[in-house]
Design an enzyme around this catalytic site. Structure first.
Site, PDB file in Angstrom:
ATOM      1  N   ASN A 195       3.914  -5.262   5.662  1.00 21.81           N
ATOM      2  CA  ASN A 195       2.770  -6.017   6.188  1.00 21.81           C
ATOM      3  C   ASN A 195       3.222  -7.263   6.946  1.00 21.81           C
ATOM      4  O   ASN A 195       2.585  -7.659   7.932  1.00 21.81           O
ATOM      5  CB  ASN A 195       1.826  -6.394   5.042  1.00 21.81           C
ATOM      6  N   GLY A 242      -1.888  -4.401   1.182  1.00 23.67           N
ATOM      7  CA  GLY A 242      -1.955  -5.597   2.003  1.00 23.67           C
ATOM      8  C   GLY A 242      -1.001  -6.701   1.586  1.00 23.67           C
ATOM      9  O   GLY A 242      -0.945  -7.748   2.232  1.00 23.67           O
ATOM     10  N   ASP A 263      -4.187   7.236   9.779  1.00 23.89           N
ATOM     11  CA  ASP A 263      -3.803   5.964  10.389  1.00 23.89           C
ATOM     12  C   ASP A 263      -2.356   5.950  10.853  1.00 23.89           C
ATOM     13  O   ASP A 263      -1.917   5.020  11.546  1.00 23.89           O
ATOM     14  CB  ASP A 263      -4.054   4.799   9.435  1.00 23.89           C
ATOM     15  N   HIS A 293       0.266   5.399   6.412  1.00 24.65           N
ATOM     16  CA  HIS A 293       0.319   5.642   4.968  1.00 24.65           C
ATOM     17  C   HIS A 293       0.579   7.115   4.665  1.00 24.65           C
ATOM     18  O   HIS A 293      -0.024   7.996   5.277  1.00 24.65           O
ATOM     19  CB  HIS A 293      -0.998   5.207   4.310  1.00 24.65           C
ATOM     20  N   SER A 312       0.809  -1.222   0.000  1.00 22.82           N
ATOM     21  CA  SER A 312       0.000   0.000   0.000  1.00 22.82           C
ATOM     22  C   SER A 312       0.840   1.269   0.000  1.00 22.82           C
ATOM     23  O   SER A 312       0.354   2.331  -0.400  1.00 22.82           O
ATOM     24  CB  SER A 312      -0.943   0.008   1.206  1.00 22.82           C
TER      25      SER A 312
END
Length: 212
Positions: free
Chosen positions: A105, A76, A186, A189, A37
């Protein structure tokens, strides 16, 4: 007689491959970004994501519109997923360069670092065998994961780059991670405004990477 020529042809190809190594069939001016991502444009359009901006910079800097940056990143994605997907992408796009931005991840899920390194190693080997040049892109985990895990996690990228003599972007989110306006809510990102900074990080370490 026909069978003899088939066997002879296979023999010649085998001997040639042993003497000359893997055949380099990569397409010039083609870059494959294999990421998660952080490269897939999470929370923004693909045109805003750093791989698209990198393509623009390559074209503008070289004056050559043939440059193509293939963004094969998937939100992901793990390194194991990358191992499964990469061979088909190498066959399809025949990139001259592969930028590996994977592992975040895996790390966020606490996967064993030895397994992550093994998967990254496999992808490096797959790319090199296909005739591509490789750049490893380092990733750091949030500090709350603890130094006993985050330090060796981060160190693996430099280790792999040295082991396989590849190019290295030490930390893809340098001057971005932890800076409020440059990170989404978040905290993981980057925002659209951070994408040019990521391109600068890539360019700073890979400026000479694009030339033979």
């Amino acid at each position: 007689m026909q069978q003899f020529f088939k066997i002879f042809t296979v023999y010649v190809i085998t001997i040639a491959s042993l003497l000359l190594g893997p055949v380099c069939w990569a397409k010039k001016h083609t870059v494959l970004v294999m990421g998660d991502s952080l490269s897939a444009g999470f929370g923004m359009s693909l045109k805003q994501a750093w791989p698209a901006l990198l393509e623009n910079k390559l074209r503008a800097s070289s004056g050559n519109v043939k440059w193509q940056v293939i963004n094969a990143s998937v939100s992901g994605e793990t390194t194991q997923g990358g191992v499964r997907r990469l061979p088909a992408l190498l066959d399809q796009f025949e990139p001259q360069w592969v930028l590996l931005e994977l592992g975040a991840n895996d790390g966020l899920r606490g996967y064993p670092i030895a397994n992550i390194s093994a998967n990254l190693s496999t992808m490096i080997q797959q790319s090199l065998a296909a005739g591509a040049q490789v750049a490893v892109m380092g990733i750091q985990l949030p500090p709350n994961y603890g130094a006993r895990y985050t330090a060796p996690f981060f160190a693996q990228y430099k280790t792999l780059a040295e082991q396989y003599d590849t190019a290295l972007v030490p930390f893809v989110l340098h001057n971005v991670a932890g800076i409020g306006d440059l990170m989404q809510a978040d905290g993981l990102h980057p925002t659209p405004s951070a994408q040019p900074i990521i391109v600068d990080n890539v360019w700073r370490h890979l400026a000479t990477f694009w030339l033979p």
